[in-house]
Enzyme design. Sequence first.
Site: not given
Length: 625
Positions: A598, A602
């Site tokens: 992450h 995204d």
Amino acid sequence: MKTVIPSNPYDAKGLLISAIEDNDPVLFFEPKRIYNGPFDGFFDRPLTPWAKTDAADVPEGYYKVPLGKAAVVREGEEVTILSYGTMVHVTLATVRELDIDAEVIDLRSIVPLDIETIEESVKKTGRCVVVHEATRTNGFGAELAALVQERCFYHLEAPCSGRPASTRPTPLARVGLFPGPCAHRHSHQKSSGGLRRMARFEFRLPDIGEGIAEAEIVAWHVKVGDTIEEDQQLADLMTDKATVEMESPVAGKILQLAGEVGEQIPIGSILAVIETEGAAAADAPAKAEPVEEEVPLADGAVAPTEAQEENIPVTKVAEQAPPPPSPRVEPEVAEKEPSHGKVLTSPAVRARARDLGIDLSQVKTTGDRVRHSDLDAYLLYNGGTVAARGSTSAPRTDETIKVVGLRRKIAENMAEANRRIQHFTLVEEFDVTALEEARQIMNRDRGNNPKLTLLPFLITAMSRALADWPMLNATFDDEAMVVTRHGPVHMGMATQTPNGLMVATIRDAQGKSIWELAAEITRLSEAARTGKASREELSGATFTISSLGPMGGITSTPVVNPPQVAIVAVNKIEEKLVPIDDEIEIRKRMNLSLSCDHRVVDGWDAASFMQALKPLIENPLRLLS
């Protein structure tokens, strides 16, 4: 193109005449090592000249040894040994020394191959060993072993396996002809025959390839004080993700071992110190022997330099009766009656019966061989009273296992990944009904191509989708804070091996067809499972796919393998009732689980990538266009 390799002067002349008169080109190999006599594999023994053997009796007149006709040079009942050239004599000497009831076949011709003689012998013995000199890989022995397994499958006691000697110290190092990292020794003594004998032998870890600097000890098979034989296995060492068995080049007593399981030792360092037989003779005075001639050791076709000549041992021996003559190798092979007393079955069924303690001769079958279904029927008929060999009703006890080798590397990598990477996982369901139908159709007409699984289709789909979403086909250097988005897709493929999970890399997956991917998957999986995968084949992936097939579960949360930023786990296929156009249909559905880093990927990118996969996976014609 025909290929012949004689093992003695009689065959050499007869085969040469046949080769000259043959209409096709013939490649004629002359084993240099046996120019002066039948070398038996022992570098520290005098060579018996051809003149003192029956094989030197070569007729002056015309005769031929037919091409493509093997010779049974020793008859036996327990095992068939196939060899050619120099290794025929090494094999015969070994068989005599170990007192093995072996049938030894001199192939003479490699192409064409006398498979009928081989097949007849293997059907009788049920076992086959190929002894040959070759490179580490792609040797003729592998092709020969595969052919034997194909033609004699139901007569073999066990499946085919290979045992290369490339990781063992060369025997020449033992007598100082070519000293290397494995030939360090001290406390030299001399025996009565003039050979240098050593009280201690320092076995150093040899350079076992791939540019490694050290190896991890994953298992010891001996302990200090043990008396060992030559070629006995000492230890298992792991380099990166390949495990190598180390064997002792000498016999003796273990005086010292390098370290404990789990420790790293550098290349060239002492792995074991062994007290050899020379230690016992060190205190005994040497006795003079009558000398009549000097006999140089074998393998002396090239004259040594002065520096090498000082280290070449020379044995002074008395004149003695010549050894018993070896049997004349005749051009024709005597016909033998094949044995029909053996129960026909596959090695897998034979192994299962052995584990269950079942005598295959007592199992009835309606076919030409015993199958697993026949064993099942036998068990049912006996009320399931046949106990598995070695079974026991003793209570189970706790077992403490040290985490070393590949398992330790996996543990370290997983801990590092969870510590540094901020994971998130997205699961999407796909309809694979049409894909499964296409796969089955292609498998029916695959010809010589490997059988297709879902993986080649999924890898093709992901390679195409990653072109539009390159932020997932990337690596992240979190120390330099640099993301590299890669052009080619080097697909990492998680592979389960006996020692743990390994990731093999399919290079440039985006440029390969479905069939090419299937072949590469098969090759890399086998290399990983057998420990033969190279460092390049186990590194450099830019994206990873992991699949457990029908064991894949409904969903999963795969762990990203740094420095990659994404991984997909393939879950199992399930049949579900699905509403389609006001109708309820049974469809095959499958979940894909995508885990991402992450920090650089995204949620929108991950979801978009999964949606890009849908039309490719659910409409397989797009993958084939």
